[in-house]
Design a protein around this motif. Sequence first.
Motif: not given
Length: 148
Positions: A52-54, A83-89
């Motif tokens: 999941l990309v926030l 589900k791996v939780i990620c952000t946008q760099p």
Amino acid sequence: QTIEAVIEVPKWSFVKWRSDGTIDFVSFIPCPYNYGSVPGSLAEDGDPLDVLVLGPKLPKGRRGRYPVIGVVKFLDAGAEDNKVICTQPSKYRPTVLDINTLAALFTAYASFKTVLNACRRKKGRTAFKGIELDVTSDLRHASALSHR
């Protein structure tokens, strides 16, 4: 830590695609985050590891490296389906609201998947088991404070 992922379902989309390009299902509510998978990985459920990309909407097919902030713990028809939780760099700083929204969504999603699995004749328990945040994440502390 970062992880490489490919976006399969852009934020606010209704269609959940499988990694092979076929439709898994059409949702009655739009997906509130970018959803994808880690190419070449294999999760316990037999599919690539979910991500999941926030943050802002990303296009379908976008491949990139995303900072990991945690994991949604999920059980689907008896199989671990985390589900791996990620952000946008450098583009988005997640909030406690983001994490609380994920928790509420996956609580409802577990009910939806229970019905869907019954229709598909899949056996085994389906449940949302919580969110684990990375110990280095600012959100771990902020989330703990918000639940006091």
